[in-house]
Design a protein around this motif. Structure first.
Motif, mmCIF file in Angstrom:
data_model
loop_
_atom_site.group_PDB
_atom_site.id
_atom_site.type_symbol
_atom_site.label_atom_id
_atom_site.label_comp_id
_atom_site.label_asym_id
_atom_site.label_seq_id
_atom_site.Cartn_x
_atom_site.Cartn_y
_atom_site.Cartn_z
ATOM 1 N N PRO A 160 0.821 -1.205 0.000
ATOM 2 C CA PRO A 160 0.000 0.000 0.000
ATOM 3 C C PRO A 160 0.863 1.267 0.000
ATOM 4 O O PRO A 160 2.022 1.236 0.425
ATOM 5 C CB PRO A 160 -0.805 -0.111 1.296
ATOM 6 C CG PRO A 160 -0.091 -1.091 2.142
ATOM 7 C CD PRO A 160 0.741 -1.952 1.246
ATOM 8 N N ALA A 161 0.299 2.366 -0.488
ATOM 9 C CA ALA A 161 1.002 3.647 -0.475
ATOM 10 C C ALA A 161 1.434 3.962 0.952
ATOM 11 O O ALA A 161 0.685 3.758 1.901
ATOM 12 C CB ALA A 161 0.108 4.752 -1.019
ATOM 13 N N GLY A 162 2.684 4.424 1.094
ATOM 14 C CA GLY A 162 3.212 4.772 2.405
ATOM 15 C C GLY A 162 3.879 3.618 3.130
ATOM 16 O O GLY A 162 4.461 3.814 4.190
ATOM 17 N N ALA A 163 3.817 2.402 2.579
ATOM 18 C CA ALA A 163 4.440 1.236 3.215
ATOM 19 C C ALA A 163 5.834 1.012 2.645
ATOM 20 O O ALA A 163 6.178 1.500 1.568
ATOM 21 C CB ALA A 163 3.582 -0.002 3.003
ATOM 22 N N GLY A 164 6.644 0.258 3.370
ATOM 23 C CA GLY A 164 8.001 -0.056 2.947
ATOM 24 C C GLY A 164 8.033 -1.094 1.842
ATOM 25 O O GLY A 164 7.173 -1.972 1.761
ATOM 26 N N ILE A 165 9.036 -0.995 0.993
ATOM 27 C CA ILE A 165 9.220 -1.930 -0.116
ATOM 28 C C ILE A 165 9.594 -3.299 0.428
ATOM 29 O O ILE A 165 10.437 -3.419 1.312
ATOM 30 C CB ILE A 165 10.308 -1.423 -1.081
ATOM 31 C CG1 ILE A 165 9.806 -0.194 -1.830
ATOM 32 C CG2 ILE A 165 10.740 -2.508 -2.056
ATOM 33 C CD1 ILE A 165 10.829 0.425 -2.764
ATOM 34 N N GLU A 166 8.976 -4.342 -0.115
ATOM 35 C CA GLU A 166 9.290 -5.737 0.189
ATOM 36 C C GLU A 166 9.459 -6.464 -1.134
ATOM 37 O O GLU A 166 8.765 -6.171 -2.096
ATOM 38 C CB GLU A 166 8.154 -6.400 0.962
ATOM 39 C CG GLU A 166 7.863 -5.793 2.309
ATOM 40 C CD GLU A 166 6.676 -6.471 2.972
ATOM 41 O OE1 GLU A 166 6.589 -7.715 2.916
ATOM 42 O OE2 GLU A 166 5.844 -5.754 3.527
ATOM 43 N N SER A 167 10.375 -7.412 -1.165
ATOM 44 C CA SER A 167 10.572 -8.183 -2.383
ATOM 45 C C SER A 167 11.132 -9.556 -2.049
ATOM 46 O O SER A 167 11.825 -9.731 -1.061
ATOM 47 C CB SER A 167 11.528 -7.459 -3.328
ATOM 48 O OG SER A 167 11.599 -8.127 -4.564
ATOM 49 N N GLY A 168 10.836 -10.497 -2.903
ATOM 50 C CA GLY A 168 11.390 -11.829 -2.735
ATOM 51 C C GLY A 168 10.352 -12.872 -3.053
ATOM 52 O O GLY A 168 9.182 -12.551 -3.208
ATOM 53 N N PRO A 169 10.759 -14.045 -3.258
ATOM 54 C CA PRO A 169 12.130 -14.499 -3.059
ATOM 55 C C PRO A 169 13.033 -14.116 -4.230
ATOM 56 O O PRO A 169 12.629 -14.159 -5.380
ATOM 57 C CB PRO A 169 11.984 -16.012 -2.967
ATOM 58 C CG PRO A 169 10.770 -16.318 -3.787
ATOM 59 C CD PRO A 169 9.858 -15.131 -3.616
ATOM 60 N N LEU A 170 14.238 -13.720 -3.875
ATOM 61 C CA LEU A 170 15.295 -13.494 -4.858
ATOM 62 C C LEU A 170 16.180 -14.728 -4.797
ATOM 63 O O LEU A 170 16.532 -15.186 -3.710
ATOM 64 C CB LEU A 170 16.104 -12.247 -4.514
ATOM 65 C CG LEU A 170 15.321 -10.961 -4.261
ATOM 66 C CD1 LEU A 170 16.269 -9.831 -3.887
ATOM 67 C CD2 LEU A 170 14.486 -10.586 -5.463
ATOM 68 N N VAL A 171 16.541 -15.274 -5.933
ATOM 69 C CA VAL A 171 17.315 -16.511 -5.937
ATOM 70 C C VAL A 171 18.661 -16.316 -6.625
ATOM 71 O O VAL A 171 18.796 -15.524 -7.555
ATOM 72 C CB VAL A 171 16.537 -17.678 -6.593
ATOM 73 C CG1 VAL A 171 15.301 -18.015 -5.797
ATOM 74 C CG2 VAL A 171 16.178 -17.371 -8.022
ATOM 75 N N GLY A 172 19.651 -17.039 -6.124
ATOM 76 C CA GLY A 172 20.997 -17.028 -6.677
ATOM 77 C C GLY A 172 21.665 -18.353 -6.382
ATOM 78 O O GLY A 172 21.182 -19.131 -5.558
ATOM 79 N N THR A 173 22.788 -18.611 -7.024
ATOM 80 C CA THR A 173 23.503 -19.861 -6.847
ATOM 81 C C THR A 173 24.552 -19.710 -5.754
ATOM 82 O O THR A 173 25.322 -18.742 -5.753
ATOM 83 C CB THR A 173 24.182 -20.289 -8.159
ATOM 84 O OG1 THR A 173 23.167 -20.412 -9.162
ATOM 85 C CG2 THR A 173 24.903 -21.609 -8.015
#
Length: 167
Positions: free
Chosen positions: A112-125
């Motif tokens: 929502p507007a005003g909330a912190g950015i969240e992301s994932g899952p990010l994957v790597g080797t």
């Protein structure tokens, strides 16, 4: 042909469903399990240019040679961001450098507007013994919102309590 009563039929159906459910929920001998990573959570300060500084919280897990990072920040969005409309790329320094490991992903919860950015899952080797920490060079973290708006951030210090060490 033998007739069954509705009550007996309902009991038999319920028993069959319970057996199927129990079998579906039983752990499989071949199911992948997450290997230990230590620590599982770390934070690091990042500078996101005109958007300012933020503290990024990283959560790490491992499944075989796949490292999995989810992240959250106090960097807020001005408009609502629908689920799955943001991608992210995170570079972490590998074993004290100069090499890096890149984690990528294109998933986010609705923000929502005003909330912190969240992301994932990010994957790597990852490999056994890899020690991954904040990468202090350019291109350490990049978010792309709506496929067109890019936010680039640079880590300004190493992670606390320390690097992620993968088994």
């Amino acid at each position: 042909m033998r007739r069954t009563t509705p009550r007996l039929r309902a009991t038999a159906v319920a028993a069959g469903c319970a057996a199927l459910l129990a079998g579906a929920m039983a752990p499989s001998a071949t199911a992948a399990t997450a290997a230990p990573v230590s620590p599982t959570t770390a934070t690091a300060p990042y500078d996101c240019g005109v958007l300012g500084g933020t503290r990024i919280t990283l959560h790490a897990a491992q499944n075989g040679t796949t490292g999995i990072i989810t992240l959250g920040s106090d960097l807020t969005v001005a408009v609502p961001v629908p689920a799955h409309s943001m991608s992210a790329v995170l570079r972490l320094e590998k074993n004290g450098g100069p090499g890096t490991t890149t984690f990528t992903g294109g998933s986010n919860p609705a923000i929502p507007a005003g909330a912190g950015i969240e992301s994932g899952p990010l994957v790597g080797t990852v490999a056994p013994g890899d020690s991954l920490d904040s990468y202090l060079g350019s291109g350490a973290l990049r978010f792309v919102l709506f496929g067109t708006v890019t936010v680039s951030c640079a880590a300004t210090a190493k992670q606390a309590p320390g690097p992620f060490v993968f088994d």
